[in-house]
Design a protein around this motif. Structure first.
Motif, PDB file in Angstrom:
ATOM      1  N   THR A 150       4.207  47.872  44.126  1.00  0.00           N
ATOM      2  CA  THR A 150       3.576  48.704  45.153  1.00  0.00           C
ATOM      3  C   THR A 150       2.442  47.957  45.836  1.00  0.00           C
ATOM      4  O   THR A 150       1.971  48.373  46.879  1.00  0.00           O
ATOM      5  CB  THR A 150       3.008  49.997  44.543  1.00  0.00           C
ATOM      6  OG1 THR A 150       2.066  49.658  43.526  1.00  0.00           O
ATOM      7  CG2 THR A 150       4.121  50.847  43.952  1.00  0.00           C
ATOM      8  N   LYS A 151       2.024  46.839  45.223  1.00  0.00           N
ATOM      9  CA  LYS A 151       0.940  46.040  45.810  1.00  0.00           C
ATOM     10  C   LYS A 151       1.449  44.660  46.177  1.00  0.00           C
ATOM     11  O   LYS A 151       2.484  44.198  45.693  1.00  0.00           O
ATOM     12  CB  LYS A 151      -0.224  45.938  44.839  1.00  0.00           C
ATOM     13  CG  LYS A 151      -0.850  47.291  44.529  1.00  0.00           C
ATOM     14  CD  LYS A 151      -2.302  47.172  44.203  1.00  0.00           C
ATOM     15  CE  LYS A 151      -2.956  48.550  44.192  1.00  0.00           C
ATOM     16  NZ  LYS A 151      -4.396  48.461  44.007  1.00  0.00           N
ATOM     17  N   LEU A 152       0.695  44.020  47.019  1.00  0.00           N
ATOM     18  CA  LEU A 152       1.081  42.714  47.544  1.00  0.00           C
ATOM     19  C   LEU A 152      -0.128  41.785  47.461  1.00  0.00           C
ATOM     20  O   LEU A 152      -1.245  42.167  47.821  1.00  0.00           O
ATOM     21  CB  LEU A 152       1.558  42.895  48.982  1.00  0.00           C
ATOM     22  CG  LEU A 152       2.185  41.717  49.719  1.00  0.00           C
ATOM     23  CD1 LEU A 152       3.230  42.233  50.706  1.00  0.00           C
ATOM     24  CD2 LEU A 152       1.129  40.917  50.472  1.00  0.00           C
ATOM     25  N   SER A 153       0.085  40.584  46.976  1.00  0.00           N
ATOM     26  CA  SER A 153      -0.997  39.599  46.849  1.00  0.00           C
ATOM     27  C   SER A 153      -1.011  38.683  48.069  1.00  0.00           C
ATOM     28  O   SER A 153       0.043  38.321  48.602  1.00  0.00           O
ATOM     29  CB  SER A 153      -0.806  38.764  45.581  1.00  0.00           C
ATOM     30  OG  SER A 153      -0.814  39.588  44.441  1.00  0.00           O
ATOM     31  N   PHE A 154      -2.222  38.298  48.477  1.00  0.00           N
ATOM     32  CA  PHE A 154      -2.320  37.384  49.629  1.00  0.00           C
ATOM     33  C   PHE A 154      -3.661  36.658  49.596  1.00  0.00           C
ATOM     34  O   PHE A 154      -4.595  37.025  48.869  1.00  0.00           O
ATOM     35  CB  PHE A 154      -2.152  38.151  50.945  1.00  0.00           C
ATOM     36  CG  PHE A 154      -3.253  39.141  51.239  1.00  0.00           C
ATOM     37  CD1 PHE A 154      -4.320  38.827  52.080  1.00  0.00           C
ATOM     38  CD2 PHE A 154      -3.230  40.412  50.676  1.00  0.00           C
ATOM     39  CE1 PHE A 154      -5.317  39.745  52.347  1.00  0.00           C
ATOM     40  CE2 PHE A 154      -4.224  41.339  50.940  1.00  0.00           C
ATOM     41  CZ  PHE A 154      -5.273  41.008  51.780  1.00  0.00           C
ATOM     42  N   PHE A 155      -3.739  35.590  50.385  1.00  0.00           N
ATOM     43  CA  PHE A 155      -4.973  34.828  50.562  1.00  0.00           C
ATOM     44  C   PHE A 155      -5.478  35.051  51.979  1.00  0.00           C
ATOM     45  O   PHE A 155      -4.699  35.225  52.920  1.00  0.00           O
ATOM     46  CB  PHE A 155      -4.724  33.336  50.343  1.00  0.00           C
ATOM     47  CG  PHE A 155      -4.367  32.989  48.927  1.00  0.00           C
ATOM     48  CD1 PHE A 155      -5.358  32.774  47.972  1.00  0.00           C
ATOM     49  CD2 PHE A 155      -3.037  32.883  48.545  1.00  0.00           C
ATOM     50  CE1 PHE A 155      -5.023  32.457  46.667  1.00  0.00           C
ATOM     51  CE2 PHE A 155      -2.696  32.575  47.237  1.00  0.00           C
ATOM     52  CZ  PHE A 155      -3.693  32.360  46.295  1.00  0.00           C
ATOM     53  N   LEU A 156      -6.808  35.036  52.137  1.00  0.00           N
ATOM     54  CA  LEU A 156      -7.434  35.256  53.441  1.00  0.00           C
ATOM     55  C   LEU A 156      -8.355  34.080  53.733  1.00  0.00           C
ATOM     56  O   LEU A 156      -9.370  33.884  53.043  1.00  0.00           O
ATOM     57  CB  LEU A 156      -8.215  36.578  53.410  1.00  0.00           C
ATOM     58  CG  LEU A 156      -8.778  37.100  54.720  1.00  0.00           C
ATOM     59  CD1 LEU A 156      -7.673  37.347  55.736  1.00  0.00           C
ATOM     60  CD2 LEU A 156      -9.551  38.399  54.476  1.00  0.00           C
TER      61      LEU A 156
ATOM     62  N   GLN B  66     -17.764  32.213  59.475  1.00  0.00           N
ATOM     63  CA  GLN B  66     -18.093  32.027  58.074  1.00  0.00           C
ATOM     64  C   GLN B  66     -16.924  32.398  57.175  1.00  0.00           C
ATOM     65  O   GLN B  66     -16.062  33.178  57.541  1.00  0.00           O
ATOM     66  CB  GLN B  66     -19.293  32.908  57.713  1.00  0.00           C
ATOM     67  CG  GLN B  66     -18.981  34.395  57.763  1.00  0.00           C
ATOM     68  CD  GLN B  66     -20.205  35.256  57.556  1.00  0.00           C
ATOM     69  OE1 GLN B  66     -21.015  35.386  58.456  1.00  0.00           O
ATOM     70  NE2 GLN B  66     -20.335  35.820  56.379  1.00  0.00           N
ATOM     71  N   VAL B  67     -16.904  31.823  55.978  1.00  0.00           N
ATOM     72  CA  VAL B  67     -15.878  32.127  54.996  1.00  0.00           C
ATOM     73  C   VAL B  67     -16.184  33.490  54.385  1.00  0.00           C
ATOM     74  O   VAL B  67     -17.291  33.739  53.918  1.00  0.00           O
ATOM     75  CB  VAL B  67     -15.837  31.044  53.907  1.00  0.00           C
ATOM     76  CG1 VAL B  67     -14.843  31.423  52.823  1.00  0.00           C
ATOM     77  CG2 VAL B  67     -15.479  29.705  54.525  1.00  0.00           C
ATOM     78  N   VAL B  68     -15.176  34.382  54.408  1.00  0.00           N
ATOM     79  CA  VAL B  68     -15.379  35.721  53.872  1.00  0.00           C
ATOM     80  C   VAL B  68     -15.260  35.721  52.358  1.00  0.00           C
ATOM     81  O   VAL B  68     -16.101  36.229  51.655  1.00  0.00           O
ATOM     82  CB  VAL B  68     -14.359  36.703  54.492  1.00  0.00           C
ATOM     83  CG1 VAL B  68     -14.449  38.056  53.820  1.00  0.00           C
ATOM     84  CG2 VAL B  68     -14.608  36.829  55.979  1.00  0.00           C
ATOM     85  N   THR B  69     -14.194  35.149  51.871  1.00  0.00           N
ATOM     86  CA  THR B  69     -13.997  35.150  50.422  1.00  0.00           C
ATOM     87  C   THR B  69     -13.037  34.050  50.048  1.00  0.00           C
ATOM     88  O   THR B  69     -12.320  33.525  50.887  1.00  0.00           O
ATOM     89  CB  THR B  69     -13.443  36.502  49.941  1.00  0.00           C
ATOM     90  OG1 THR B  69     -13.372  36.484  48.510  1.00  0.00           O
ATOM     91  CG2 THR B  69     -12.026  36.745  50.467  1.00  0.00           C
ATOM     92  N   LEU B  70     -13.046  33.695  48.800  1.00  0.00           N
ATOM     93  CA  LEU B  70     -12.075  32.747  48.266  1.00  0.00           C
ATOM     94  C   LEU B  70     -11.276  33.451  47.178  1.00  0.00           C
ATOM     95  O   LEU B  70     -11.727  34.425  46.607  1.00  0.00           O
ATOM     96  CB  LEU B  70     -12.784  31.520  47.690  1.00  0.00           C
ATOM     97  CG  LEU B  70     -13.482  30.611  48.714  1.00  0.00           C
ATOM     98  CD1 LEU B  70     -14.285  29.549  47.995  1.00  0.00           C
ATOM     99  CD2 LEU B  70     -12.467  29.954  49.636  1.00  0.00           C
ATOM    100  N   GLY B  71     -10.104  32.913  46.860  1.00  0.00           N
ATOM    101  CA  GLY B  71      -9.302  33.516  45.807  1.00  0.00           C
ATOM    102  C   GLY B  71      -8.260  34.468  46.368  1.00  0.00           C
ATOM    103  O   GLY B  71      -8.152  34.689  47.571  1.00  0.00           O
ATOM    104  N   LYS B  72      -7.489  35.041  45.458  1.00  0.00           N
ATOM    105  CA  LYS B  72      -6.365  35.895  45.839  1.00  0.00           C
ATOM    106  C   LYS B  72      -6.804  37.351  45.927  1.00  0.00           C
ATOM    107  O   LYS B  72      -7.572  37.825  45.106  1.00  0.00           O
ATOM    108  CB  LYS B  72      -5.251  35.749  44.801  1.00  0.00           C
ATOM    109  CG  LYS B  72      -3.931  36.390  45.212  1.00  0.00           C
ATOM    110  CD  LYS B  72      -2.911  36.375  44.087  1.00  0.00           C
ATOM    111  CE  LYS B  72      -2.494  34.975  43.718  1.00  0.00           C
ATOM    112  NZ  LYS B  72      -1.387  34.986  42.713  1.00  0.00           N
ATOM    113  N   LEU B  73      -6.270  38.043  46.943  1.00  0.00           N
ATOM    114  CA  LEU B  73      -6.552  39.460  47.131  1.00  0.00           C
ATOM    115  C   LEU B  73      -5.282  40.278  46.908  1.00  0.00           C
ATOM    116  O   LEU B  73      -4.168  39.763  46.997  1.00  0.00           O
ATOM    117  CB  LEU B  73      -7.082  39.723  48.540  1.00  0.00           C
ATOM    118  CG  LEU B  73      -8.401  39.031  48.902  1.00  0.00           C
ATOM    119  CD1 LEU B  73      -8.670  39.164  50.384  1.00  0.00           C
ATOM    120  CD2 LEU B  73      -9.545  39.620  48.095  1.00  0.00           C
ATOM    121  N   SER B  74      -5.468  41.551  46.624  1.00  0.00           N
ATOM    122  CA  SER B  74      -4.330  42.437  46.412  1.00  0.00           C
ATOM    123  C   SER B  74      -4.579  43.734  47.160  1.00  0.00           C
ATOM    124  O   SER B  74      -5.704  44.248  47.181  1.00  0.00           O
ATOM    125  CB  SER B  74      -4.162  42.727  44.912  1.00  0.00           C
ATOM    126  OG  SER B  74      -3.175  43.704  44.703  1.00  0.00           O
ATOM    127  N   ALA B  75      -3.526  44.254  47.771  1.00  0.00           N
ATOM    128  CA  ALA B  75      -3.644  45.494  48.529  1.00  0.00           C
ATOM    129  C   ALA B  75      -2.289  46.192  48.532  1.00  0.00           C
ATOM    130  O   ALA B  75      -1.256  45.574  48.270  1.00  0.00           O
ATOM    131  CB  ALA B  75      -4.096  45.199  49.959  1.00  0.00           C
TER     132      ALA B  75
END
Length: 758
Positions: free
Chosen positions: A634-640, A649-658
């Motif tokens: 039901t969730k999907l992982s991605f990088f931003l 500016q860089v918002v974040t590092l690492g993998k996100l899930s939504a």
């Protein structure tokens, strides 16, 4: 949105046992017609006190229908008999009002033929498809059934319908189905499970209750049965190419007759039980003398398999049809044959009525043709007859050379039309609509969460219409569909069916928060079971279960507690408009609970007295308690990441899930809020913290919001989200981006930049 750890797993899980599925069958606007081939038919003669006559038809759409007609009025469907969950393969009238049917669902059912469709008993004894029936004309209690499992059972219908003494034992070895488990007041007879000689497992039978007589001997499938008028002789045939003759009173075999070179497909006995006619896949018709135990004549009339036979009362002439789509009349004494008519479909079964003959084919319509049953010689006087030889290849050669005479009749005297079956379908990407094409090349668009035709396009190109309706959207496959019954059957299985969600705004459901998610399967189940819940709420809980078992005090208290729970939860949860099914031509539900076998019933015919155990537990859990099983993917992982060369500016590092259905504009909001305010205000969160609620109102560049602005327009500064160097539309979901833009198995990578002025 959640931060995902770089490694780890969900851990091992034990797979639960496979749950029963729920199927709903979508009926077209005219459900008084069959929508698939008609496999069987029988005629109920007019009574002295009435001018009405009845024709009964059984179809591959899983239903039987009663047609009422007389000489002055066109026939009309006066009842639909719905309980079988697969093809109806054969049906026969036993006595004055009993209708018996058999089906590929492995059951034999009895009905009150003059009722509105009441199934009086379901007999579960066969291990495979039940293909054929035979009844004794003068002994209406005796019915034989045969099937692909090699079993032949002889039933005493009166004994089978009698209630047993102990209610709790009535379900022991032969559980009821929808006819009994759903609104049938009569308890089912207990039947022991006995196999034939082909090593079908044998189970111990109860010490009481009714068990049929078993005719043991077939090692392969049984396709045909015939019984004489008094019920003293039974003949069976099938894939073993032989005829077996039985005494149905004891189940003992009296003889075996050889002669056919392929499957025996149809049998007829004269009233005395001495003479037998057989039709075979070898294209031959044979006349047997059972007293002499030999074949008297062979008739090479057809050029392909013979599937249907009907004989004049004197047993002097036979009407025959089959795979060659032709109906012939043959004089059994002189061997003279005449072509009565030709059809566009293979002929499945025949039934005589007065001076006419009813013809059922693989088409959904039924026709009545002139037959001169009382004086068959009148047909031969029209000319065009030929002599039926002994060798099938001679008949085939004549046909190939185009030497067939013209048919005696060009047009039927009466037609009962059917609906065209669906022959092609395509599930659209929105996973709520299905494009179909029927046998008449008519293309329609169905909405399966409402059970209606959205658009009838007429005769257009199916492939072109499919391309025209293509949407770039990705939604999980939450159902499967087939057209085996000639119409759309939608199958829901847990937990897969609960994998698809949509925002209520996308479904145009008003009065819900913008971020409110709707589970498509749960709302569809609510729409299908809403009628039952409404009826159940206003009816006292019955003290007898649907199977006929008497409930204990403990069970009664449990039911009362469950009733309170239903009142408090389900009653206050309305069915949303996108999931409201029609009450005209309503869908039929096919499912199976924890008691009994599969059943089928229109959802508008629920009375509220049905037992909860007739439904799968997972359905009740979803509808009554809003309790859904754990779901995967039901969730999907991605990088931003920022775009290459971008100075933001860089918002974040690492993998996100939504969530998979998350819109791109939510990702844009997340980026802006991190850049401008250094903390997300939206429902997106990081480091495992989740903030619920809709998008927060952010000021536009001039500090004011233009009226009518979309949520993704309420941003500052203006940010674009890209994937594979393609700017993404704000309304796209992450799942759609992954499928149509990213197109890689690796985790999705999104980039952001300050919007380029255009």
């Amino acid at each position: 949105m959640h931060r995902v750890a770089s490694s780890g797993s969900n851990g091992g899980s034990v797979r639960a046992r496979k749950e029963k599925k729920l199927t709903y069958v979508l009926n077209d606007a005219n459900d008084t017609q069959h929508c698939a081939g008609v496999n069987c038919l029988d005629v109920l003669k007019s009574s002295v006190s009435s001018d009405q006559s009845f024709l009964f038809t059984g179809s591959r759409d899983g239903t039987l229908k009663r047609w009422t007609f007389d000489e002055d009025k066109p026939p009309f469907c006066s009842a639909t008999f719905e309980s079988h969950v697969d093809w109806v393969n054969d049906a026969a009238l036993a006595g004055d009002s009993a209708l018996v049917s058999c089906s590929s669902d492995t059951t034999v059912k009895t009905w009150d033929s003059l009722s509105d469709g009441v199934c009086t008993r379901t007999l579960r004894q066969h291990s495979d498809y039940v293909t054929c029936l035979a009844v004794a004309a003068q002994n209406s209690n005796v019915v034989a059934s045969g099937g692909l499992g090699g079993e032949v059972f002889i039933w005493d219908i009166e004994a089978a319908l009698s209630p047993v003494t102990k209610a709790n034992d009535s379900m022991e070895d032969s559980p009821s189905n929808g006819a009994n488990g759903i609104g049938n007041s009569q308890p089912v007879a207990s039947l022991r499970n006995v196999g034939s000689s082909n090593n079908i497992s044998v189970q111990s039978s109860p010490s009481h209750g009714y068990a049929p007589t078993i005719a043991k001997g077939h090692k392969e499938s049984v396709y045909a049965l015939a019984m004489n008028d008094t019920g003293t002789t039974l003949v069976s045939g099938g894939t073993e190419k032989v005829l077996r003759v039985w005494d149905p009173r004891t189940g003992s075999k009296s003889m075996k007759l050889r002669g056919h070179t392929d499957n025996v497909r149809v049998l007829l006995l004269d009233s005395t039980g001495r003479f037998c006619l057989s039709g075979s896949s070898d294209s031959m018709i044979r006349l047997w003398d059972l007293g002499q135990q030999r074949c008297l004549h062979t008739y090479a009339v057809h050029t392909d398999s013979v599937w249907a036979l009907a004989c004049t009362p004197s047993f002097t002439h036979v009407y025959s049809g089959g795979r060659d789509q032709s109906l012939y009349l043959t004089d059994l004494g002189t061997r003279e044959s005449v072509l009565l008519c030709t059809k566009e479909h293979p002929i499945q079964q025949l039934a005589l009525q007065d001076d006419s003959i009813w013809v059922a084919t693989t088409d959904s319509s039924v026709e009545r043709w002139p037959a001169e049953v009382q004086s068959p010689q009148k047909v031969f006087q029209r000319g065009g007859s030929f002599l039926a030889g002994n060798l099938s290849f001679n008949r085939a050669r004549v046909s190939l050379e185009g030497l067939n005479p013209p048919p005696a009749y060009k047009e039927p005297s009466m037609t009962i039309p059917g609906s065209h079956p669906i022959v092609q379908h395509e599930i659209l990407n929105n996973k709520r609509q299905i494009l179909t094409k029927d046998a008449a090349d008519s293309v329609k668009l169905w909405n399966i969460t409402k059970g209606v035709v959205v658009e009838d396009y007429g005769k257009v190109s199916f492939e072109e219409k499919k391309e025209e309706l293509f949407e770039m959207v990705s939604i999980p496959s939450w159902f499967t569909v087939d057209t085996r019954l000639g119409c759309l059957s939608v199958h829901l299985e847990t937990p897969q069916c609960f994998s698809a969600e949509m925002y209520s705004a996308d479904l145009k459901v008003s009065g819900r928060p913008e971020d409110d998610k709707i589970n498509l399967a749960r709302e569809t189940l609510k729409g299908l079971m809403g009628h039952w819940l409404a009826k159940k709420k206003h009816k006292p809980k019955p003290q007898v279960s649907a199977s006929g078992d008497i409930l204990s005090v403990k069970d009664t208290k449990k039911n009362q507690t469950a009733s309170k729970s239903e009142d408090s939860s389900a009653a206050n949860d309305p069915v949303y408009p996108p999931f409201e099914f029609p009450s005209v031509s309503p869908p039929s539900i096919i499912t199976e609970g924890s008691q009994g076998g599969p059943w089928r019933k229109k959802f508008t015919e629920f009375t509220g007295t049905e037992d909860d155990k007739d439904f799968p537990l997972w359905c009740l859990d979803a509808v009554l308690n809003n309790r859904l099983p754990p779901r995967e993917n039901t969730k999907l992982s991605f990088f931003l990441h920022p775009c290459e060369g971008s100075n933001v500016q860089v918002v974040t590092l690492g993998k996100l899930s939504a969530p998979r259905i998350l819109r791109v504009h939510k990702v844009t909001n997340y980026v802006v809020e991190k850049m401008v305010l250094d903390s997300p205000l939206d429902s997106l969160a990081i480091d495992g913290a989740s903030v619920s609620g809709g998008p927060q109102p952010l000021f536009a560049g001039n500090g004011l919001l233009p009226s009518g602005s979309k949520p993704w327009q309420k941003l500052r500064p203006s940010i674009e989200i890209l994937c594979n160097n393609q700017v993404l539309a704000p309304e796209m979901s992450l799942a759609t981006v992954r499928v149509y833009i990213w197109k890689k198995p690796e985790d999705l990578i999104l980039n952001y930049r300050v919007a380029i002025a255009r």
